[in-house]
Design a protein around this motif. Structure first.
Motif, PDB file in Angstrom:
ATOM      1  N   LEU A  23      -5.299 -11.999  -5.081  1.00 10.04           N
ATOM      2  CA  LEU A  23      -6.808 -11.220  -5.872  1.00 10.04           C
ATOM      3  C   LEU A  23      -6.144 -10.324  -6.309  1.00 10.04           C
ATOM      4  CD1 LEU A  23      -9.617 -11.161  -5.669  1.00 10.04           C
ATOM      5  CD2 LEU A  23      -9.612  -9.409  -3.844  1.00 10.04           C
ATOM      6  N   ALA A  24      -5.160  -9.344  -6.496  1.00 12.48           N
ATOM      7  CA  ALA A  24      -5.476  -8.267  -7.730  1.00 12.48           C
ATOM      8  C   ALA A  24      -4.370  -8.938  -8.857  1.00 12.48           C
ATOM      9  CB  ALA A  24      -4.550  -7.665  -7.117  1.00 12.48           C
ATOM     10  N   GLY A  25      -3.416 -10.563  -8.640  1.00 11.42           N
ATOM     11  CA  GLY A  25      -2.963 -11.503  -9.895  1.00 11.42           C
ATOM     12  C   GLY A  25      -4.249 -12.374 -10.809  1.00 11.42           C
ATOM     13  N   LYS A  26      -5.163 -11.633 -10.075  1.00  7.96           N
ATOM     14  CA  LYS A  26      -6.509 -13.164 -10.558  1.00  7.96           C
ATOM     15  C   LYS A  26      -6.974 -11.369 -11.569  1.00  7.96           C
ATOM     16  CE  LYS A  26      -7.327 -16.912  -8.001  1.00  7.96           C
ATOM     17  NZ  LYS A  26      -8.061 -17.808  -6.431  1.00  7.96           N
ATOM     18  N   LYS A  51      -6.902  -7.540   7.830  1.00  4.98           N
ATOM     19  CA  LYS A  51      -9.049  -7.297   7.457  1.00  4.98           C
ATOM     20  C   LYS A  51      -9.268  -7.068   7.212  1.00  4.98           C
ATOM     21  CE  LYS A  51     -11.173 -12.267   7.227  1.00  4.98           C
ATOM     22  NZ  LYS A  51     -11.125 -12.806   7.169  1.00  4.98           N
ATOM     23  N   TRP A  52      -9.587  -5.616   8.888  1.00  5.63           N
ATOM     24  CA  TRP A  52     -10.478  -4.612   9.076  1.00  5.63           C
ATOM     25  C   TRP A  52      -9.904  -3.710   7.992  1.00  5.63           C
ATOM     26  CZ3 TRP A  52      -8.930  -0.635  10.824  1.00  5.63           C
ATOM     27  CH2 TRP A  52      -7.842  -0.491  11.129  1.00  5.63           C
ATOM     28  N   LYS A  53      -9.275  -2.987   7.294  1.00  7.89           N
ATOM     29  CA  LYS A  53      -8.930  -1.725   6.334  1.00  7.89           C
ATOM     30  C   LYS A  53      -9.715  -2.437   5.264  1.00  7.89           C
ATOM     31  CE  LYS A  53      -5.516  -0.123   9.113  1.00  7.89           C
ATOM     32  NZ  LYS A  53      -5.715   1.572   9.294  1.00  7.89           N
ATOM     33  N   LEU A  54     -10.131  -3.578   4.411  1.00  3.74           N
ATOM     34  CA  LEU A  54     -10.763  -3.882   3.530  1.00  3.74           C
ATOM     35  C   LEU A  54     -10.068  -3.623   2.463  1.00  3.74           C
ATOM     36  CD1 LEU A  54     -14.443  -2.865   5.143  1.00  3.74           C
ATOM     37  CD2 LEU A  54     -12.890  -5.152   4.297  1.00  3.74           C
ATOM     38  N   VAL A  55      -8.520  -3.256   2.321  1.00  2.49           N
ATOM     39  CA  VAL A  55      -8.412  -2.917   1.343  1.00  2.49           C
ATOM     40  C   VAL A  55      -8.871  -3.329  -0.129  1.00  2.49           C
ATOM     41  CG1 VAL A  55      -6.056  -2.898  -0.214  1.00  2.49           C
ATOM     42  CG2 VAL A  55      -6.120  -2.472   2.572  1.00  2.49           C
ATOM     43  N   ARG A  56      -9.029  -4.812  -0.076  1.00  3.78           N
ATOM     44  CA  ARG A  56      -9.708  -5.633  -1.301  1.00  3.78           C
ATOM     45  C   ARG A  56     -10.586  -4.960  -1.591  1.00  3.78           C
ATOM     46  NH1 ARG A  56     -10.138 -11.258  -0.519  1.00  3.78           N
ATOM     47  NH2 ARG A  56      -8.665 -10.846   1.269  1.00  3.78           N
ATOM     48  N   ASP A  57     -11.700  -4.106  -0.760  1.00  2.00           N
ATOM     49  CA  ASP A  57     -12.828  -3.415  -1.896  1.00  2.00           C
ATOM     50  C   ASP A  57     -12.194  -2.669  -2.930  1.00  2.00           C
ATOM     51  OD1 ASP A  57     -14.168  -5.241  -0.310  1.00  2.00           O
ATOM     52  OD2 ASP A  57     -15.333  -2.892   0.663  1.00  2.00           O
ATOM     53  N   ILE A  58     -11.168  -1.924  -2.389  1.00  2.00           N
ATOM     54  CA  ILE A  58     -10.517  -1.541  -3.695  1.00  2.00           C
ATOM     55  C   ILE A  58     -10.040  -2.041  -5.170  1.00  2.00           C
ATOM     56  CG2 ILE A  58      -8.363   0.497  -4.116  1.00  2.00           C
ATOM     57  CD1 ILE A  58      -8.156   1.201  -0.744  1.00  2.00           C
ATOM     58  N   ILE A  59      -9.335  -3.027  -4.991  1.00  2.43           N
ATOM     59  CA  ILE A  59      -9.207  -3.983  -5.967  1.00  2.43           C
ATOM     60  C   ILE A  59     -10.449  -4.683  -6.750  1.00  2.43           C
ATOM     61  CG2 ILE A  59      -8.404  -6.321  -6.146  1.00  2.43           C
ATOM     62  CD1 ILE A  59      -5.861  -5.835  -4.063  1.00  2.43           C
ATOM     63  N   ARG A  60     -11.426  -5.095  -5.727  1.00  2.00           N
ATOM     64  CA  ARG A  60     -12.533  -5.686  -6.188  1.00  2.00           C
ATOM     65  C   ARG A  60     -13.447  -4.080  -7.496  1.00  2.00           C
ATOM     66  NH1 ARG A  60     -15.075  -7.660  -0.894  1.00  2.00           N
ATOM     67  NH2 ARG A  60     -14.648 -10.229  -1.159  1.00  2.00           N
ATOM     68  N   ALA A  61     -13.111  -3.075  -6.525  1.00  5.76           N
ATOM     69  CA  ALA A  61     -14.030  -1.857  -7.133  1.00  5.76           C
ATOM     70  C   ALA A  61     -13.521  -1.851  -8.723  1.00  5.76           C
ATOM     71  CB  ALA A  61     -13.511  -0.816  -6.648  1.00  5.76           C
ATOM     72  N   ILE A  62     -12.151  -1.900  -8.964  1.00  6.78           N
ATOM     73  CA  ILE A  62     -11.875  -1.086  -9.914  1.00  6.78           C
ATOM     74  C   ILE A  62     -11.560  -2.644 -11.220  1.00  6.78           C
ATOM     75  CG2 ILE A  62      -8.816  -0.641 -10.982  1.00  6.78           C
ATOM     76  CD1 ILE A  62      -8.362   0.364  -8.264  1.00  6.78           C
ATOM     77  N   SER A  63     -11.752  -3.679 -10.365  1.00  3.36           N
ATOM     78  CA  SER A  63     -11.446  -5.041 -11.015  1.00  3.36           C
ATOM     79  C   SER A  63     -13.129  -4.763 -12.514  1.00  3.36           C
ATOM     80  CB  SER A  63     -11.529  -6.410 -10.442  1.00  3.36           C
ATOM     81  OG  SER A  63     -13.005  -6.666  -9.866  1.00  3.36           O
ATOM     82  N   VAL A  64     -14.319  -4.533 -11.593  1.00  5.41           N
ATOM     83  CA  VAL A  64     -15.542  -4.314 -12.359  1.00  5.41           C
ATOM     84  C   VAL A  64     -15.604  -3.280 -13.616  1.00  5.41           C
ATOM     85  CG1 VAL A  64     -16.407  -5.875 -10.900  1.00  5.41           C
ATOM     86  CG2 VAL A  64     -16.553  -3.348 -10.922  1.00  5.41           C
TER      87      VAL A  64
END
Length: 373
Positions: free
Chosen positions: A228-231, A192-205
């Motif tokens: 998340l990536a699939g969405k 969780k603390w690696k915050l990998v989801r922030d990379i996905i969010r950044a690219i998604s917009v």
């Protein structure tokens, strides 16, 4: 000069420095002591592949090595200690022997400095304050956060030296894609603390994105990251890949353009950034990671605040459209690793400083990188 280098395990992030120190001081004058045994996951990734070297000892595995370790600890000129052997360090410095304590940050979030109210930590801090008052005791912090955490406990700035992790030199050619897309990579344990989801969010917009994302690793967050990536990401522009042996990661980085390390302040260093820079993979790093200490923002990499995925999105967009800027960052990153943060430079600087201290001379002054103050 004889050096004993004490660490927890035989780590690929420590061995390049070990080889360079041994090269400088000569056979028989350098010993690496691994105080613990690697866990199964690290063994699978090849973290114990070099532990058969005659200059590597394992006191936890061999009685002979334990006896040898105690002898080296007392007799060698310099000890670099990455374990919290504070009683042993205190005894050593009282006898007038140099000791360099090396660590990542102490007060990692979310608990942070509140740990000091926990009795074992309180007792450890008391020992450390006494230890750090001895002029033969020095500190090697892996990153700025580690330095600040120690200064919260005890103020001895003149004996705190810049430090970090030092990975192997680049052995792979830069083979970036010529297809016009921006290839972004991340590798590690999906926590969780690696915050990998922030990379996905950044690219998604990013509209009409020409960015391809490769995520390498496993862990408890992988399933939610895949969902998340699939969405939010376009099919075919991203991939999830299982763990690779650590020695293969730089080879994969060499064919990608950007490495993103979005971790929180819990990330003690992030040696993947050393590896990325060494192959010209542009480092984009959160200011929370210890490895941010290597980056001059906008010169040899780019920095953003922890959790600011919108700023990360802006950075990735800029890198995707400005290939000249990306190329300059890539080249400068390689130069920074080769000329400042390489194992060879770190070892040479360390030996120069240690020799000066032993001889009672004024240590050399380094303005940046390892052994700077």
């Amino acid at each position: 000069m004889k050096i004993l280098h004490v660490s927890n395990i035989v780590s690929p992030h420590q061995l390049p420095l070990a080889h360079e120190l041994r090269r400088i001081v000569g056979d028989g004058n350098y010993i690496y002591a691994a105080m613990q045994l690697p866990d199964k996951e690290r063994k699978k990734l090849g973290w114990d592949s070099d532990d058969a070297e005659p200059w590597i000892i394992s006191p936890a595995k061999s009685e002979q090595d334990r006896i040898a370790f105690e002898l080296y600890w007392k007799e060698f000129d310099v000890v670099i200690c990455g374990e919290r052997l504070f009683d042993e360090m205190a005894e050593r410095v009282r006898s007038g022997k140099l000791c360099f304590y090396m660590s990542e940050r102490w007060w990692k979030p979310p608990i942070g400095r509140l740990r000091i109210f926990y009795p074992p930590y309180y007792r450890m801090v008391k020992k450390f304050k006494t230890l750090s008052s001895n002029p033969y005791f020095h500190y090697l912090p892996t990153g700025r956060h580690a330095s600040k955490d120690i200064q919260f406990v005890s103020d001895f700035n003149e004996r705190i030296w810049g430090w970090g992790y030092f990975t192997s030199s680049n052995i792979y050619d830069n083979q970036k894609s010529k297809n016009g897309s921006l290839n972004v990579i991340w590798a590690g344990r999906m926590l969780k603390w690696k915050l990998v989801r922030d990379i996905i969010r950044a690219i998604s917009v990013l509209p009409n994105s020409n960015i391809n994302l490769k995520l390498i690793g496993e862990g408890p967050e992988r399933s939610s990251l895949e969902k998340l990536a699939g969405k939010v990401l376009i099919d075919g522009t991203y991939s999830f890949n299982n763990f690779l042996p650590v020695k293969k990661i730089p080879q994969v980085m060499a064919i990608n353009d950007v490495y993103v390390l979005p971790s929180s302040e819990y990330e003690g260093w992030g040696a993947v950034i050393n590896e990325a820079m060494s192959v010209g993979c542009v480092p984009v790093v959160s200011r929370g990671a210890g490895a941010a200490a290597m980056i001059e923002d906008g010169v040899d990499g780019l920095l953003f605040d922890v959790g600011d995925w919108r700023r990360l999105s802006e950075i990735l967009y800029t890198l995707s459209v400005d290939t000249d800027y990306r190329s300059r960052l890539s080249n400068n990153a390689k130069i920074k690793i080769e000329e400042v943060w390489s194992p060879a430079v770190a070892a040479e600087r360390f030996v120069d400083v240690a020799k000066s201290l032993i001889n009672g001379d004024e240590p050399p002054v380094f303005l940046d990188g390892p052994m700077s103050r």
